[in-house]
Write an enzyme that holds these catalytic residues in place. Sequence first.
Site, PDB file in Angstrom:
ATOM      1  N   HIS B 445      20.835  30.679 -16.135  1.00 10.49           N
ATOM      2  CA  HIS B 445      19.684  31.615 -16.663  1.00 10.49           C
ATOM      3  C   HIS B 445      19.467  32.745 -15.287  1.00 10.49           C
ATOM      4  O   HIS B 445      19.342  33.819 -15.501  1.00 10.49           O
ATOM      5  CB  HIS B 445      18.626  30.993 -16.785  1.00 10.49           C
ATOM      6  CG  HIS B 445      17.336  31.774 -17.066  1.00 10.49           C
ATOM      7  ND1 HIS B 445      16.449  32.092 -16.061  1.00 10.49           N
ATOM      8  CD2 HIS B 445      17.063  32.491 -18.088  1.00 10.49           C
ATOM      9  CE1 HIS B 445      15.457  33.145 -16.834  1.00 10.49           C
ATOM     10  NE2 HIS B 445      15.680  33.272 -17.994  1.00 10.49           N
ATOM     11  N   CYS B 858      27.366  44.196 -26.906  1.00  7.41           N
ATOM     12  CA  CYS B 858      26.279  44.150 -26.057  1.00  7.41           C
ATOM     13  C   CYS B 858      26.136  42.950 -25.203  1.00  7.41           C
ATOM     14  O   CYS B 858      25.183  42.677 -24.886  1.00  7.41           O
ATOM     15  CB  CYS B 858      24.935  44.752 -26.545  1.00  7.41           C
ATOM     16  SG  CYS B 858      24.535  43.715 -28.036  1.00  7.41           S
TER      17      CYS B 858
END
Lengths: 907, 907
Positions: B445, B858
């Site tokens: 993350h 994306c």
Amino acid sequence: MRELLGGKGANLAEMTRVLGADRVPAGFTITTAACVAFMAAEEMPAGLDAQVDEALARLEAGAGRLLGDPDDPLLVSVRSGARDSMPGMLDTILNLGLNERSVQGLAEKTGNERFAWDSYRRLVQMFGNVVRGIPGERYEQAIAEAKDGRGVELDTELDAADLAALTERFGVIYREETGEDFPEDPSAQLEASIRAVFESWNGRRAVEYRRLHGIPDSWGTAVNVQQMVFGNKGDDSGSGVAFTRDEITGAPKPSGDFLLNAQGEDVVSGVRNTQDLDEMAEALPGPHDELIEALGTLEAHYRDMQDVEFTVEEGRLYLLQTRNAKRPAQAAVRFAVDAVAEGLLDKAGALATIDAGKLDALLHPTFDPGHEYEVLARGVAASPGAARGTIVLSADEAVERAGDQRSADDREDLILVRPFTEAEDVAGFHAARGILTSEGGKASHAALVARGMGRPCVCGAAELDIDLAVGVVHVNGHDLRAGDVIAIDGSTGAITLDDVPLIEPEVSEEFGTVLGWADELRRLSVRANADNPEDAAKARSLGAEGIGLCRTEHMFFGADRDRLVKLMFLVAEEWRRAHVRDDREQEDPGAERARLHRLGEADERFRSALDDLRALQRADFAGLFREMRGLPVTIRLLDPPLHEFLPVAHFEQELADAGEAGAGAAELERASAALAVARDLREANPMLGTRGVRLAVLYPPIYEMQVRAIVEAAAEVAEAEGEQPHVEIMLPLIAYETELEQARAVVERAAAEAEAAAGREVPHSIGTMLELPRACLVAGQIAEHADFFSFGTNDLTQTALGLSRDDVEAKFLGRYVEEGIIDRSPFETIDVPGVGELVEKGTERGRAANPELKVGICGEHGGDPDSIAFFHRAGLDYVSCSPYRVPIARVAAAQAANADAGANIDS
Amino acid sequence: MRELLGGKGANLAEMTRVLGADRVPAGFTITTAACVAFMAAEEMPAGLDAQVDEALARLEAGAGRLLGDPDDPLLVSVRSGARDSMPGMLDTILNLGLNERSVQGLAEKTGNERFAWDSYRRLVQMFGNVVRGIPGERYEQAIAEAKDGRGVELDTELDAADLAALTERFGVIYREETGEDFPEDPSAQLEASIRAVFESWNGRRAVEYRRLHGIPDSWGTAVNVQQMVFGNKGDDSGSGVAFTRDEITGAPKPSGDFLLNAQGEDVVSGVRNTQDLDEMAEALPGPHDELIEALGTLEAHYRDMQDVEFTVEEGRLYLLQTRNAKRPAQAAVRFAVDAVAEGLLDKAGALATIDAGKLDALLHPTFDPGHEYEVLARGVAASPGAARGTIVLSADEAVERAGDQRSADDREDLILVRPFTEAEDVAGFHAARGILTSEGGKASHAALVARGMGRPCVCGAAELDIDLAVGVVHVNGHDLRAGDVIAIDGSTGAITLDDVPLIEPEVSEEFGTVLGWADELRRLSVRANADNPEDAAKARSLGAEGIGLCRTEHMFFGADRDRLVKLMFLVAEEWRRAHVRDDREQEDPGAERARLHRLGEADERFRSALDDLRALQRADFAGLFREMRGLPVTIRLLDPPLHEFLPVAHFEQELADAGEAGAGAAELERASAALAVARDLREANPMLGTRGVRLAVLYPPIYEMQVRAIVEAAAEVAEAEGEQPHVEIMLPLIAYETELEQARAVVERAAAEAEAAAGREVPHSIGTMLELPRACLVAGQIAEHADFFSFGTNDLTQTALGLSRDDVEAKFLGRYVEEGIIDRSPFETIDVPGVGELVEKGTERGRAANPELKVGICGEHGGDPDSIAFFHRAGLDYVSCSPYRVPIARVAAAQAANADAGANIDS
């Protein structure tokens, strides 16, 4: 023409052809296409009016009467008719064409003033209720007042004048509720009724019915406009419904319900007690005999048991509708066998008349249908069959009270009651007769496991408030505790405290015959998913041709094994970590020596834990091989979500317990280290985490141990029985062809070593689960390292659709079905456009690369008839399902083969 | 022929052709195919011996000397040569052919006894070390003893007799270590050396290098056998390496390193201080001029900056190797611009010489390369750039100390140090200059978010022991606390306490020129993923042609908003529950009235919470629209994993806090109810749970609120600026075409209402993310309801491969790369066979159904050059990546277009 005319419309046209125009009232049909257009545009399609007018003119010409003619009115009915029957779900309006003037004409023509007014009163009531949504109670109340006023009890005691007054009162109600007058113009009646039928397609009842029966919302309904005939014209008239065979047992004698001097809705409404066909023979012998003859003609024509609506008008028999009879499983089986014996159908045709999905009703205990009971609460009917037993509130307690799980016959009957269940509760499923939960639906863990084991299960009974802390279940004013007796019916979702007797199932001779035909006709093999000898024996007795999936992680449940497995994973992780050299260890020989020492110790502990498990696994596998002698047994190597074996909460509790018990420093340190490992291994999305073959990369000795146990067990059984077990070793969760290549090498090496140690060869094939979209796409490369594929459609559905089964069903899949986003849950029936394409691609590409490849499927879908039809078309070799669904799969596979042959002939 | 001959072999053949046979020592090449065969069979391929003998015979004939001839020996080198250069990773053995007798012949022929013994001593040493794995220290120690014995300091001070003695000592070492004599037979030397080169392909260094550089293990290396030339034959000899341009800056003047009277390895080993080319011009003016000329010839021929090895043997220049020079980003850009100016390359050719992936080094601060510093620890280089600042140990603290996040220039420099990060830490990323974690890797993350924001990040620095409870970071003997200053280099993984100066980046004129060419040549549009005006501005300044992804859930981070969002979800769930009628409520009007009252209250609270958020969102969107005036802005409606917004731990803490603070009963009840809701909504696999469009089914008003905010913001900006924003509304996580159909209707209705309220039209298109395998397969049906597709390749990779990014990288993807199961992580570069096929299918089927469909991507892959090349080939319209990768994407897109054009010309 069913798609366009709907079932009823197509049926009427065909029935007219078969029985002759005299036996069927004339009419015309507005197609489903008009309904679809109406739904899209939210207005009546252009041109429909004109077409209706034209058809009506033809109808009027044929009848020689005009709709609503004041002197001799033609009356018509307007009925829905969907492609598949949806009994009672869509709207019907009768007696259209009556108004203040034509009611007089009808009275005169029939010489029955009471009948005319009764018909008119019915129209005004039905039109108001159905077309304008006026509550039925308003009319009921007016009728009750009329009867009170006349001092009579029955509707039939009201005379023509009473009914005329009542009709006027109905007109007032209509005006009060709608602000308009009841439409006297017959054309306006007709148009509004057609619109109402269209609208009823999206009514609450209809939508709910479609959801339950998996009928797409997009079909729409046709509308049938048909000349009315009247069963209420006196004692030479009547109405009824009839089945060509006994509707419950399927015995070859027509059955039915009949009412003299009544219209059809009186029969189905249950307001009056009906007579049977024998009583009809006495009352109306001529029409009765004509009916029996027509029933025979229709059954012979449609080659299926028929459900017929009929009316006798002044001695003349009309058939209003015929359709294939819905019937319980035993009647379906009986009909199929008799139809073949009678030469009505061939075996394939007879099989096609059976709803395969219903067959498992024949394999589970049921509540005695003759015994009434009070329903305490209802939940989701999650796994069929009924069970009755003592409540236990935890899996551990169930295991303890059941004692030795394997001797099923003399154990205590228990019902496991939980808010929901998890992997560690599975041993409790074995121990219990049935499972009841207050949360979750058909795809919940409890439902899946229960269906797999053939245990009755009621899920998501939200009225149960289960307080585990104090051990009480609050439900509708009762407080139940462990030890209380409860009964559940997993086929209906009913829960009761009553002492309902259970009826044990038997596989009837007819059922055996039908299954035999299925075996002759099907191309797909049918295997079962079974993880223990008990299930394997059950599967074999139900006709399974092998085990398509033995989930070795299920062998690790049970308190004793659980401890061993937890220990094994803890030392496996310690072992793995000791392999990693950090920077200091690379530079400092002292640190490196310490690491190697740690590694040596971990290795020893790891091997020792694996040896313990190997002994257990060897016995497990030997048991399976013995039960399945001569048949293939596919053993899937371990595929755990690690968190199920190392749940953080468990180790937190253990540490807390150790602290409270005043354990020593070493014990506390051990518990705390175990907790740390469990926390480290916790995953955000265990479904997409360290599972399957990934385990073999991190901890190769685990798969080596399992392969050794398999080979040793097979060698032992071959030695003892003189016959080689048919062993298939399956590697789960392959995404990359290189994973399989590497894991296969591990398996082959371990197998070779074990064969050498056992001193005999153990023939085995090595294959893989295809349960990830990537694996299906690169199936060609994967097939180069695989002897067989087995599609794991549960996980494939989860990944292809991005849906976690544990999470989504309760939360929004149900909502999706309600809102028409999907027709059925993709976990119930295979999602053909998405998951199905992956199965097709995987099969084609795998076979192209390896023509010897055997291809099967072992997800839940293996027991769903629609999915089985798809797997047949996709060219799979076998399906594997839970043992109790094996008979369903056998029949469904035969139906698929037959449909396929039919399609080929058609094309 | 590179695949077969390897880079070096192909290069030698070509170099001979270009420079003439006189400039290149003669030799032959054993192909990579032989190495591949060797690896597979684990033995030398059959027939190789004979072929080597034959080639050697030709070489001997050409040189007029025999390998190991006692009188005038031919000596050869044996060098590896992979398809792609792997400098220093594979083995080389020089001076083959020397032995006790031929060393005498060499001494006589060259008249340089010292040189002959030095060559022989090098062979014995190198052969022992490389072919037989004898530790280098043994030889180093023997040399040191020899120098001690002679009382000298330098190797060069040892004379011929010393070296002869040393060679004898080396022979003893060889015997001690291997139990065999050093092989005197030149053929045996040659065969063993060839084998050693093959084996070096799987050496630790080589495997690691390949892993880092994404080179497949399957390629293998070629082996080049080449006549030796000697740079150590006296002061008219020497060796060196040269670049055709300045190797650091790319300036158009050759640069290099040279050593007089030395062999090549002395130059690269760094044992002696080298001279530059100007110094060579003084020492060996003729060969220097010939070298400069040859460099020019080679660069002109290869049309790229070259990196050349050369040797001068007794005044004669030989070029041993040339290859395209590896160069830092600034040199690559400078070369490209100069090459076009010089007419050496056209723009496309010049762009092709740039390693696009390295370009972001030009966009981030770096440590001053002239400043030495002590490395405290190392982690994973997770997001490029350097940062220095005060340690903060929590995101909240970072936010607090940074004050107003938007005025970036005068805020305090902070480094956020955490074990790992989670969604709720994102506001802390904005506030900090850099991020340092002790856990996780490139796909963690922290790494993902940091790269997205262009923040330097070092991850997984395992030597850091972060004790948050007491606020101390233990690392290699230091105890660091919040407030201490630290510096990190996210390009190298280095961590230091030193005061290293940072160099701020500038986009040079040359870089601007190169980007301009890229824009001329590329077909793919390049957009950026940006969630706030600051990132949008940055993206636009770096050339983004729009926003391809605005993640609206990122707008909800930050303490103030977080409170609002939590409240909103709690009341949303309350609202949803109040919609459900249970049995009692269906039957008991009183209960139903109570439910409706509850629903009314919940609805009011829900709307009020949404109104608060709408005001914030409207301002957010207006900011984006202003920054991106005239360019498309794709706004993805909310796609949260619910658990990130309603973390159970948070509500447990809140309840505990309330309890401790002695809160009243109402407050406790509220906290306890919130905790219950959070627990209910907790999911086993949130990645596959209630996300994206599924939210719109459960809580439609949330999307309605967002659409209203978008339309209001667009209307406001259009009003103020006089130009319509280019609005694209994107619906996430579509699996079923019907989901999109329904959600699109919600969006259209909400947009129409907001337009009506605003009194102006707001043109907008509506599209969807394709991020589930099913969606790609049914893209045709989906495209009927979509104006555009954007592939969400992150989630598509997670689902197609069944890999949870959060869980797997640290745990086994790294291991997979190490073991050669995969070459690169599928989260770094797109998995072409699996995910790639889904992207192709989705594009083809979508366009077939809707030719107007705009298609982009994306995911993180939008910034990876290899993936961009794939997206170009797949025919996408645009890629969208994080702002700092926009220049990379522009160049990579141009390279892809150019390669594609080249491929078309070739074919």
